[in-house]
Scaffold this motif. Structure first.
Motif, PDB file in Angstrom:
ATOM      1  N   ALA A   1       0.840  -1.198   0.000  1.00  0.00           N
ATOM      2  CA  ALA A   1       0.000   0.000   0.000  1.00  0.00           C
ATOM      3  C   ALA A   1       0.876   1.249   0.000  1.00  0.00           C
ATOM      4  O   ALA A   1       0.611   2.205  -0.734  1.00  0.00           O
ATOM      5  CB  ALA A   1      -0.927  -0.003   1.211  1.00  0.00           C
TER       6      ALA A   1
ATOM      7  N   LEU B   1       3.750   1.536  -1.174  1.00  0.00           N
ATOM      8  CA  LEU B   1       4.392   1.691  -2.480  1.00  0.00           C
ATOM      9  C   LEU B   1       3.412   2.283  -3.484  1.00  0.00           C
ATOM     10  O   LEU B   1       3.731   2.444  -4.650  1.00  0.00           O
ATOM     11  CB  LEU B   1       4.903   0.344  -2.986  1.00  0.00           C
ATOM     12  CG  LEU B   1       6.126  -0.233  -2.251  1.00  0.00           C
ATOM     13  CD1 LEU B   1       6.403  -1.650  -2.706  1.00  0.00           C
ATOM     14  CD2 LEU B   1       7.340   0.651  -2.461  1.00  0.00           C
ATOM     15  N   GLY B   2       2.185   2.554  -3.010  1.00  0.00           N
ATOM     16  CA  GLY B   2       1.218   3.227  -3.860  1.00  0.00           C
ATOM     17  C   GLY B   2       0.156   2.331  -4.454  1.00  0.00           C
ATOM     18  O   GLY B   2      -0.583   2.755  -5.340  1.00  0.00           O
TER      19      GLY B   2
ATOM     20  N   ARG C   1      -5.435  -3.501  -5.785  1.00  0.00           N
ATOM     21  CA  ARG C   1      -4.186  -3.994  -6.368  1.00  0.00           C
ATOM     22  C   ARG C   1      -3.412  -4.825  -5.350  1.00  0.00           C
ATOM     23  O   ARG C   1      -2.784  -5.822  -5.705  1.00  0.00           O
ATOM     24  CB  ARG C   1      -3.345  -2.807  -6.852  1.00  0.00           C
ATOM     25  CG  ARG C   1      -2.105  -3.258  -7.570  1.00  0.00           C
ATOM     26  CD  ARG C   1      -1.460  -2.170  -8.423  1.00  0.00           C
ATOM     27  NE  ARG C   1      -0.149  -2.644  -8.826  1.00  0.00           N
ATOM     28  CZ  ARG C   1       0.979  -1.957  -8.651  1.00  0.00           C
ATOM     29  NH1 ARG C   1       0.946  -0.754  -8.119  1.00  0.00           N
ATOM     30  NH2 ARG C   1       2.127  -2.481  -9.015  1.00  0.00           N
TER      31      ARG C   1
ATOM     32  N   ASP D   1      -2.087   4.207   0.437  1.00  0.00           N
ATOM     33  CA  ASP D   1      -1.457   4.300  -0.885  1.00  0.00           C
ATOM     34  C   ASP D   1      -1.342   5.731  -1.397  1.00  0.00           C
ATOM     35  O   ASP D   1      -0.699   5.972  -2.405  1.00  0.00           O
ATOM     36  CB  ASP D   1      -2.212   3.420  -1.889  1.00  0.00           C
ATOM     37  CG  ASP D   1      -3.708   3.700  -1.880  1.00  0.00           C
ATOM     38  OD1 ASP D   1      -4.298   3.679  -0.787  1.00  0.00           O
ATOM     39  OD2 ASP D   1      -4.269   3.951  -2.959  1.00  0.00           O
TER      40      ASP D   1
ATOM     41  N   PHE E   1       8.240  -9.243  -2.235  1.00  0.00           N
ATOM     42  CA  PHE E   1       7.129 -10.114  -2.649  1.00  0.00           C
ATOM     43  C   PHE E   1       7.704 -11.382  -3.258  1.00  0.00           C
ATOM     44  O   PHE E   1       8.390 -11.312  -4.284  1.00  0.00           O
ATOM     45  CB  PHE E   1       6.231  -9.381  -3.645  1.00  0.00           C
ATOM     46  CG  PHE E   1       5.709  -8.071  -3.122  1.00  0.00           C
ATOM     47  CD1 PHE E   1       5.063  -8.022  -1.884  1.00  0.00           C
ATOM     48  CD2 PHE E   1       5.866  -6.900  -3.828  1.00  0.00           C
ATOM     49  CE1 PHE E   1       4.575  -6.823  -1.378  1.00  0.00           C
ATOM     50  CE2 PHE E   1       5.391  -5.695  -3.333  1.00  0.00           C
ATOM     51  CZ  PHE E   1       4.750  -5.658  -2.108  1.00  0.00           C
TER      52      PHE E   1
ATOM     53  N   GLY F   1       9.757  -2.761  -9.721  1.00  0.00           N
ATOM     54  CA  GLY F   1       8.779  -2.143 -10.595  1.00  0.00           C
ATOM     55  C   GLY F   1       7.443  -1.915  -9.913  1.00  0.00           C
ATOM     56  O   GLY F   1       6.661  -1.061 -10.326  1.00  0.00           O
ATOM     57  N   PHE F   2       7.176  -2.670  -8.847  1.00  0.00           N
ATOM     58  CA  PHE F   2       5.874  -2.610  -8.194  1.00  0.00           C
ATOM     59  C   PHE F   2       5.513  -1.196  -7.748  1.00  0.00           C
ATOM     60  O   PHE F   2       4.376  -0.764  -7.882  1.00  0.00           O
ATOM     61  CB  PHE F   2       5.852  -3.553  -6.978  1.00  0.00           C
ATOM     62  CG  PHE F   2       4.483  -3.731  -6.386  1.00  0.00           C
ATOM     63  CD1 PHE F   2       3.664  -4.771  -6.797  1.00  0.00           C
ATOM     64  CD2 PHE F   2       3.996  -2.858  -5.407  1.00  0.00           C
ATOM     65  CE1 PHE F   2       2.402  -4.936  -6.255  1.00  0.00           C
ATOM     66  CE2 PHE F   2       2.737  -3.016  -4.870  1.00  0.00           C
ATOM     67  CZ  PHE F   2       1.939  -4.062  -5.293  1.00  0.00           C
ATOM     68  N   GLY F   3       6.513  -0.499  -7.197  1.00  0.00           N
ATOM     69  CA  GLY F   3       6.215   0.824  -6.651  1.00  0.00           C
ATOM     70  C   GLY F   3       6.532   1.964  -7.610  1.00  0.00           C
ATOM     71  O   GLY F   3       6.236   3.116  -7.341  1.00  0.00           O
TER      72      GLY F   3
ATOM     73  N   ARG G   1       6.225   4.550 -10.403  1.00  0.00           N
ATOM     74  CA  ARG G   1       5.019   5.130 -10.996  1.00  0.00           C
ATOM     75  C   ARG G   1       5.262   5.516 -12.449  1.00  0.00           C
ATOM     76  O   ARG G   1       6.242   6.188 -12.748  1.00  0.00           O
ATOM     77  CB  ARG G   1       4.603   6.378 -10.216  1.00  0.00           C
ATOM     78  CG  ARG G   1       4.097   6.054  -8.823  1.00  0.00           C
ATOM     79  CD  ARG G   1       4.128   7.309  -7.945  1.00  0.00           C
ATOM     80  NE  ARG G   1       4.383   6.947  -6.566  1.00  0.00           N
ATOM     81  CZ  ARG G   1       3.424   6.771  -5.664  1.00  0.00           C
ATOM     82  NH1 ARG G   1       2.171   6.919  -5.988  1.00  0.00           N
ATOM     83  NH2 ARG G   1       3.745   6.431  -4.421  1.00  0.00           N
TER      84      ARG G   1
ATOM     85  N   ARG H   1      13.428  -0.521  -3.674  1.00  0.00           N
ATOM     86  CA  ARG H   1      12.020  -0.625  -4.039  1.00  0.00           C
ATOM     87  C   ARG H   1      11.243   0.542  -3.449  1.00  0.00           C
ATOM     88  O   ARG H   1      10.424   1.179  -4.104  1.00  0.00           O
ATOM     89  CB  ARG H   1      11.460  -1.955  -3.505  1.00  0.00           C
ATOM     90  CG  ARG H   1       9.965  -2.102  -3.682  1.00  0.00           C
ATOM     91  CD  ARG H   1       9.464  -3.441  -3.238  1.00  0.00           C
ATOM     92  NE  ARG H   1       9.528  -3.614  -1.781  1.00  0.00           N
ATOM     93  CZ  ARG H   1       8.993  -4.668  -1.140  1.00  0.00           C
ATOM     94  NH1 ARG H   1       8.409  -5.631  -1.805  1.00  0.00           N
ATOM     95  NH2 ARG H   1       9.094  -4.751   0.171  1.00  0.00           N
ATOM     96  N   MET H   2      11.567   0.827  -2.167  1.00  0.00           N
ATOM     97  CA  MET H   2      10.866   1.902  -1.484  1.00  0.00           C
ATOM     98  C   MET H   2      11.205   3.245  -2.122  1.00  0.00           C
ATOM     99  O   MET H   2      10.328   4.067  -2.370  1.00  0.00           O
ATOM    100  CB  MET H   2      11.288   1.832  -0.013  1.00  0.00           C
ATOM    101  CG  MET H   2      10.510   2.692   0.924  1.00  0.00           C
ATOM    102  SD  MET H   2      11.402   4.155   1.293  1.00  0.00           S
ATOM    103  CE  MET H   2      12.869   3.510   2.053  1.00  0.00           C
TER     104      MET H   2
ATOM    105  N   SER I   1       9.470   4.254  -5.368  1.00  0.00           N
ATOM    106  CA  SER I   1       8.073   4.698  -5.296  1.00  0.00           C
ATOM    107  C   SER I   1       8.004   6.194  -4.975  1.00  0.00           C
ATOM    108  O   SER I   1       6.910   6.735  -4.822  1.00  0.00           O
ATOM    109  CB  SER I   1       7.308   3.872  -4.252  1.00  0.00           C
ATOM    110  OG  SER I   1       7.671   4.283  -2.951  1.00  0.00           O
TER     111      SER I   1
END
Lengths: 561, 209
Positions: free
Chosen positions: A460, A462-463, A468, B76, B90, B100-102, B104, B147-148, B151
């Motif tokens: 969450a 991470l946006g 999702r 979010d 994950f 890539g998850f975070g 934008r 990763r953090m 984002s």
């Protein structure tokens, strides 16, 4: 939270309890002589008198109580002894691997298998004839269908032991079993005595509802009673179904009165069981405080293992005999094995088999799919609200499993007919859902809640939107338990007999209804074909549930076992 | 006053009992260390800041990030990054998938380039296709950090973030995180029970409970 998700728990409860409530309502009116469709404008004693005039009533009332209480207590004792004597050992781990798949074997198939083992012309008699018994022809003794329902009790026990055992295992995780056993051991207690005195009370408190389910189920089961139970007179449940299919529609009112009696019997038996619990608790507390360290620990261990093995083996051997009969050429008594093998029974049934398999799979996929979607929705709503479900909600989950099938399904059929609703596949799926949903929910609940919520927080932050997080993180990570829950749902649906029969109005032919319909005939080859097909339909999804994640996540070590 | 992270009169109660009271301001690139024994409300504070506080708690007060009131925003939309003791990558995604998850927006090409650059920045060139389960503890911590950061957070929370690492790795990872925060001018709130963490941070300190 979206309005749909907010409403989902209510929708789920409605899907589970709506048909039960409607069915009970549809039972009460005709039971008191009100069934306008056949010219009964009650209230009157017509239905009740019809029931009381039935000569088989005394036995039909006695049988469910004795067989139900016997099957439940024997299953509970076997499970308690095997866990008390062996949990945490290698034997136990091996035993579990053996037993877990048996949980999904449909009741009807297990019952047929047992019948094929212990009948006078069954495998056990063949193995001992003629060298030991001197029998050249099957003896004329009533083993299957004995008037006391003993064989039926044996069939129920064999099927309920795996169920109660897996429920007990789930409870063990929350009972600090090892620590208690270590403390008891340090105080000089034998393993079994220590387990019974220190662990059992906590475990029982957690498996109480499943035990009640076993009792209610055993008292009202129809397919197992048709295959293994006495026939003159039959159990009350079997007779209710017979009345429901009587060409004289007025008998439906008598069936309704019988259904109410069935409900009263189950309620009374549950009350009796509760009293028994209190008595055992009283005596047990005194016993536990008495300080005795060892009570025949070693013999009791062996008895537990022996009894559990017999119950497991009887299902496996039964399935083996069913498979053998389905491909047997000539197989005369007292030959232990058939003269030859042939695929003729399978090819002769191919057409019927394909049609009924298709129907079975269609209904199972729909019921299990809806159940899985509703369960995921409810659990996600619980997660987003941040509050776990209450004990009251847990009771609601078990309620459809505690109300005897024969108490509400006849009423549901009558109600649907009275309303002019179409009976057939759609309503059958709805009726299956009543039984599939609780098991799917229970199967998914623990792994769902055991998932690390920090994963959701990370995603969450991470946006990722809540949707999702669910779709891209939680569901993929929980693929294995999701597939297992789906397989549980499929197996439960495949095994359903009464909902398909009554709500299908005889027009929905599944593998189970076809197999059970063969019970009175005695064509062993055809029974073998349908019982094996039924078993495969219930078991194969489990194989897929194990194999698929291993295949999909073959490059993701973090998701292996 | 518009910059940084401001905790304005935050008060959290549990079952009518006051659990914690906090008023603080963390400037860009500064670290606020929150210490306290377990049960003192450290994780409750973080849950409040991330918007994941269980409804059994009653909370008041405002959270202002860069002058924007984020108190009532869903997690979010807060633009807050967090690192836990565990990397919590994950497990079903590759290392590149995690990064890539975070991330934008952007075309496939630019996303790919940014992920590769982020990996290279922490000495993990060519790790994009790897299964996170095959990484060492230190490598995982670095992937979690990148990763953090990808984002694009406006503040950073550390929840015992270095407790899982051995002493040697711990110093290096800590230095890397603090330097990154300073370079990007991110306000940091660090929850820890380790004196060495607090010393290395060097900023203000709050003792809970």
């Amino acid at each position: 939270m979206s309005p749909v998700l907010r409403l989902l728990p209510a929708i789920t409860i409605l899907a589970m309890l709506g048909p039960v409530a409607a069915g009970l309502w549809g039972t009460i009116l005709p039971a008191f002589g009100h069934l306008p469709a056949v010219g009964l404008d009650g209230p009157s004693r017509v239905a009740l008198d019809g029931l009381l005039d039935w000569p088989g009533l005394a036995a039909a009332v006695r049988l469910p109580v004795t067989t139900g209480l016997a099957a439940t207590s024997i299953s509970l004792v076997i499970v308690t002894l095997i866990v008390a004597g062996w949990s945490g050992t290698r034997v136990f781990a091996w035993f579990l691997r053996l037993l877990s798949p048996l949980l999904s074997v449909p009741h009807a198939a297990a019952a047929f298998g047992l019948a094929f083992l212990v009948a006078p012309s069954g495998l056990v008699a063949r193995a001992a004839s003629p060298w030991l018994t001197g029998w050249e022809r099957p003896p004329d003794i009533l083993v299957v269908g004995d008037p006391w329902g003993l064989t039926m009790v044996a069939g129920l026990v064999a099927k309920e032991v795996p169920f109660l055992l897996l429920m007990t295992l789930a409870a063990l995780g929350q009972s600090a079993e090892r620590q208690s056993l270590r403390v008891a051991g340090a105080l000089g207690y034998g393993r079994v005595t220590g387990w019974l005195k220190a662990v059992f009370p906590r475990v029982y408190a957690q498996i109480r509802l499943p035990v009640y389910v076993v009792l209610a189920y055993s008292m009202s089961v129809v397919d197992v009673a048709l295959i293994l139970g006495p026939s003159t007179p039959p159990t009350l449940s079997v007779q209710i179904v017979a009345w429901m299919s009587d060409p004289d529609l007025a008998m439906r009112a008598v069936a309704a009165a019988g259904a109410l009696l069935q409900l009263a019997l189950v309620v009374a038996a549950l009350g009796l069981w509760r009293l028994g619990e209190a008595a055992v608790a009283r005596w047990g507390t005194a016993w536990a405080g008495g300080g005795g360290r060892r009570h025949l620990d070693e013999p009791v261990r062996l008895v537990g293992l022996g009894a559990a093995s017999v119950s497991a083996l009887s299902i496996m051997a039964g399935l083996a005999v069913l498979a053998l009969w389905s491909v047997a050429a000539i197989w005369q008594f007292p030959d232990l094995l058939p003269d030859g093998l042939s695929a003729r029974s399978w090819s002769r049934q191919a057409g019927a088999l394909a049609a009924t398999t298709g129907e079975t799979v269609l209904i199972a996929l729909a019921a299990a799919g809806i159940a899985l979607a509703l369960s995921v929705g409810c659990l996600e709503a619980e997660h987003r609200r941040g509050r776990p479900i209450s004990t009251a909600a847990l009771w609601l989950l078990y309620l459809p499993l505690l109300v005897p099938q024969t108490a509400f399904l006849p009423g549901l059929q009558t109600l649907l007919l009275t309303l002019g609703a179409d009976i057939g596949r759609g309503p059958v799926i709805v009726a299956h859902l009543v039984f599939v949903l609780p098991y799917v929910f229970l199967s998914l609940g623990d792994p769902w809640r055991a998932w690390d919520p920090r994963q959701a927080t990370v995603a969450a932050l991470l946006g990722a939107s809540p949707l999702r997080v669910l779709v891209a993180v939680r569901l993929p990570m929980l693929l294995r338990p999701l597939l297992t829950a789906f397989a549980v749902g499929l197996a439960v649906s495949v095994g359903q007999y009464l909902p398909s029969l009554l709500i299908g109005g005889g027009r929905v032919a599944t593998l189970t209804t076809e197999a059970v319909a063969l019970a009175s005939g005695g064509d062993r080859r055809t029974i073998g074909v349908f019982a094996i097909a039924q078993t495969l339909a219930a078991l194969l999804p489990f194989a897929a549930a194990i194999g698929l994640p291993a295949l999909l996540w073959r490059n993701r070590r973090g998701l292996h076992g | 006053m518009a910059d940084g992270l401001r905790l304005d009169g935050i008060a959290i109660d549990l079952a009518g009992e006051p659990l914690l009271r906090i008023d603080a301001e963390v400037g860009p690139g500064e670290v606020l260390t929150v210490m306290g024994r377990s049960g003192a409300g450290k994780s409750t504070l973080l849950a409040y800041l991330t918007g994941t506080l269980a409804p059994t708690f009653e909370a008041r007060g405002r959270i202002l990030l860069g002058g924007r009131d984020i108190t009532c925003l869903s997690p979010d939309r807060r633009r807050i990054g967090i690192l836990f003791q565990d990397a919590l990558l994950f497990p079903h995604l590759s290392v590149g998938g995690n990064l890539g998850f975070g991330l934008r927006g952007g075309s496939r090409r630019t996303r790919r380039d940014r992920i590769d650059a982020a990996l290279a920045e922490v000495g993990l060139e060519g790790f994009a296709e790897r299964d996170p389960a095959t990484l060492s503890g230190g490598q995982r911590a670095r992937v979690a950090l990148q990763r953090m950061l990808l984002s694009d957070p406006h503040a950073l929370l550390l929840d015992e973030a270095f407790s899982g690492l051995d002493t040697d790795r711990r110093d290096r990872t800590r230095t890397m995180v603090f330097e990154t925060a300073r370079r990007r001018a991110l306000p940091v709130i660090m929850v820890t029970h380790d004196e060495a963490d607090a010393k290395a941070a060097g900023g203000a300190r709050i003792q809970l409970g």
